[in-house]
Write an enzyme that holds these catalytic residues in place. Structure first.
Site, PDB file in Angstrom:
ATOM      1  N   HIS A  93       0.831  -1.205   0.000  1.00  0.00           N
ATOM      2  CA  HIS A  93       0.000   0.000   0.000  1.00  0.00           C
ATOM      3  C   HIS A  93       0.865   1.255   0.000  1.00  0.00           C
ATOM      4  O   HIS A  93       0.612   2.188   0.745  1.00  0.00           O
ATOM      5  CB  HIS A  93      -0.928   0.004   1.213  1.00  0.00           C
ATOM      6  CG  HIS A  93      -2.000  -1.044   1.154  1.00  0.00           C
ATOM      7  ND1 HIS A  93      -3.311  -0.754   0.857  1.00  0.00           N
ATOM      8  CD2 HIS A  93      -1.948  -2.385   1.337  1.00  0.00           C
ATOM      9  CE1 HIS A  93      -4.025  -1.874   0.876  1.00  0.00           C
ATOM     10  NE2 HIS A  93      -3.218  -2.874   1.170  1.00  0.00           N
ATOM     11  N   ASP A 153      -0.050  -6.379   4.212  1.00  0.00           N
ATOM     12  CA  ASP A 153      -1.209  -7.088   3.669  1.00  0.00           C
ATOM     13  C   ASP A 153      -1.405  -6.775   2.194  1.00  0.00           C
ATOM     14  O   ASP A 153      -0.834  -5.831   1.657  1.00  0.00           O
ATOM     15  CB  ASP A 153      -2.470  -6.698   4.447  1.00  0.00           C
ATOM     16  CG  ASP A 153      -2.805  -5.214   4.285  1.00  0.00           C
ATOM     17  OD1 ASP A 153      -1.857  -4.408   4.312  1.00  0.00           O
ATOM     18  OD2 ASP A 153      -3.993  -4.864   4.137  1.00  0.00           O
ATOM     19  N   GLU A 154      -2.228  -7.573   1.558  1.00  0.00           N
ATOM     20  CA  GLU A 154      -2.706  -7.340   0.187  1.00  0.00           C
ATOM     21  C   GLU A 154      -1.567  -6.946  -0.766  1.00  0.00           C
ATOM     22  O   GLU A 154      -1.656  -5.955  -1.486  1.00  0.00           O
ATOM     23  CB  GLU A 154      -3.797  -6.264   0.196  1.00  0.00           C
ATOM     24  CG  GLU A 154      -5.018  -6.664   1.017  1.00  0.00           C
ATOM     25  CD  GLU A 154      -6.095  -5.602   1.046  1.00  0.00           C
ATOM     26  OE1 GLU A 154      -7.281  -5.964   1.036  1.00  0.00           O
ATOM     27  OE2 GLU A 154      -5.758  -4.396   1.081  1.00  0.00           O
ATOM     28  N   VAL A 155      -0.525  -7.740  -0.758  1.00  0.00           N
ATOM     29  CA  VAL A 155       0.633  -7.450  -1.604  1.00  0.00           C
ATOM     30  C   VAL A 155       0.455  -8.123  -2.964  1.00  0.00           C
ATOM     31  O   VAL A 155       0.386  -9.354  -3.053  1.00  0.00           O
ATOM     32  CB  VAL A 155       1.939  -7.925  -0.936  1.00  0.00           C
ATOM     33  CG1 VAL A 155       3.132  -7.665  -1.848  1.00  0.00           C
ATOM     34  CG2 VAL A 155       2.130  -7.222   0.408  1.00  0.00           C
TER      35      VAL A 155
END
Length: 523
Positions: free
Chosen positions: A281, A313-315
């Site tokens: 992010h 997260d959410e890579v």
């Protein structure tokens, strides 16, 4: 008088004063009701308490009597001033009859330590005694708060303020169901609220109001999700171009703003845990420094709390093979993108630990390479239930934020599901239970800004706050649709009276306005 002796004398007073009809009852008062059987309108519910049947008048010129090494701390005096302003109307002093007699004219606050260090696990316990002044049975009279730390005293002041109720007939502030004896402490050390200022900028005054409202429900960690891929609003003097990633020049936080927010929160016993969510992010970083590696050293000067959130997260690693210089870096080290993700997270952890921070990472890091995480890592659950049991079984610590119940931007989650979500679910081993630091409700900001953030947070965040503060046995003994609902209605009205835009409790979708006329106690 030593605290132990005061407690014994007060309990003796309670026993004597209960010698009337209330004392004739053969069964003890339930842990969630007063001596008269009414619900206890204190939120969150205290650990232990006894009450009576008397009503005491509180002097609008209520004075502070500080005692002990920490009683004279400026933080205690400031907190007393804040709560006195909440308890009494602005006209209360002017309307006070000169000859009036009051049962509670002084609030004695005894604090055992003058240490103002605020760290995770700081003692927040307190004891309150409130008894009638004068009379044959007045072994102890007036109101007293005892605490080991100034932060325990601040929690006690919040509870005392909730015991003070304005009587519209007499125009006096009263404490009902006295005498009171309350002994209280939190169940979990980490009781958080995440605030996202990347998706929508929130002015400093709004953040202050959120901090105030957190203190009313005894939440104690503001997880400040300052930046994300959409914007980078924080000034970092060592990298002055970073905040070019903000939405506009007027939607930024200076270093002074950040330090002020940390100081403001500390005076209310609230930690500020900053988050720099990398590497997944960090798109907004590229506006100022396209090749920047995470730089945390200056952040350490702003945020003294021992935990720092590194995200993780959410890579999406697919783009790494499509970026020439990143692809070259991977090829030179013979790394896959999955290996590079692990390398990045562990390197960021190493930097944070070198700065004497405990790293916090979202659960994807544990799910992907949990065996390689630093042993000091705190894993932050969000994807669903069942993660914390796996984390603590590996000897790591965990924070619960299951998105199905504790993500406040999920507007269709009713308060009942928020209230009954249990951080220790599935963990029966006592030693492993101690590895669960607590939990956090998350206010993601994609659809929340200054216009609606508070009514999205409240009152559902209060449901989680009681779950994290109060004893499991006591809150489990309450009936959701009668006792708890009535108490939550009452707390929502209290927030409204204090200027917090808490939405109706029973809305089908959170933060919507009332569907029609009615009392805040019934909506």
């Amino acid at each position: 008088m030593p605290p132990e002796l005061l407690a014994c004398l007060f309990l003796a007073l309670v026993a004597v004063s209960a010698s009337g009809a209330a004392a004739a009852r053969r069964h003890p008062t339930p842990a969630n009701s007063t001596a008269t059987g009414n619900p206890v309108y204190i939120w969150p519910l205290p650990k232990n308490f006894t009450s009576g049947t008397r009503t005491l008048a509180v002097d609008p010129d209520l004075a502070l009597d500080p005692r002990g090494p920490g009683g004279g701390a400026s933080a205690v005096a400031e907190a007393f001033g804040r709560y006195r302003s909440l308890i009494f109307s602005p006209w209360a002093h002017a309307a006070r009859p000169a000859s009036a007699g009051y049962d509670v004219a002084t609030l004695t606050v005894v604090v055992a330590s003058a240490d103002e260090t605020l760290e995770l696990g700081v003692d927040e316990s307190y004891t309150i005694y409130i008894a009638v002044a004068g009379g044959a049975n007045s072994i102890v009279s007036g109101a007293t708060i005892e605490a080991n730390t100034i932060y325990g005293a601040i929690r006690g002041l919040e509870t005392f303020s909730q015991l003070c109720v304005f009587n519209y007939d007499t125009k006096n502030v009263e404490v009902r169901y006295a005498p009171w004896y309350i002994q209280d402490e939190p169940r979990f050390a980490f009781r958080g609220l995440m605030l996202d200022t990347s998706r929508h900028y929130l002015p400093v005054d709004v953040i202050k109001q959120v901090i105030d409202s957190m203190s009313f429900s005894k939440l104690n960690v503001l997880h400040w999700h300052i930046i994300d891929e959409q914007s980078f609003p924080l000034e970092i003097p060592s990298y002055p171009n970073l905040w070019k990633g903000s939405y506009s020049k007027s939607e930024r936080y200076t270093v002074e703003d950040a330090r002020y927010i940390v100081s403001y929160a500390k005076k209310r016993g609230i930690h500020v845990m900053a988050e720099i969510d990398v590497p997944g992010h960090a798109e907004s970083w590229g506006n100022g420094y396209p090749k920047l590696w995470p730089s945390l050293s200056y952040m350490r000067k702003i945020f003294p709390f021992g935990l720092f959130h590194l995200g993780g997260d959410e890579v999406y690693t697919g783009c790494w093979n499509l970026t020439p210089h990143v692809k070259q870096w991977l090829d030179e080290r013979n790394m896959t993108t999955k290996e590079a993700y692990k390398y990045f997270v562990l390197k960021a952890q190493e930097i944070a630990i070198d700065l004497n921070w405990i790293p916090v990472n979202w659960e994807e890091t544990f799910n992907s390479f949990g065996e390689s995480l630093n042993p000091r890592t705190v894993v932050h659950n969000w994807l669903g239930p069942g993660v914390c049991p796996k984390v603590v079984a590996k000897g790591l610590r965990c924070i619960m934020s299951n998105q199905g119940v504790w993500y406040l931007d999920h507007l269709d989650v009713p308060w009942e599901q928020v209230y009954t979500a249990e951080p220790l679910a599935g963990i029966n081993d006592t030693a492993q239970q101690k590895l669960v630091l607590g939990g956090e409700v998350c206010m993601w900001g994609e659809t929340a800004d200054t216009s609606d953030v508070q009514q999205t947070i409240w009152p559902r965040a209060a449901a989680a706050a009681e779950r994290m503060w109060s004893q499991l046995e006591a809150i489990s003994a309450q009936d959701l649709e009668t006792t708890v609902l009535a108490r939550l209605h009452y707390f929502r009205c209290l927030l409204n009276h204090r200027g917090i835009a808490a939405a109706p409790v029973t809305n089908f979708y959170a933060r919507r306005p009332p569907i029609g006329p009615g009392s805040c106690f019934l909506q």
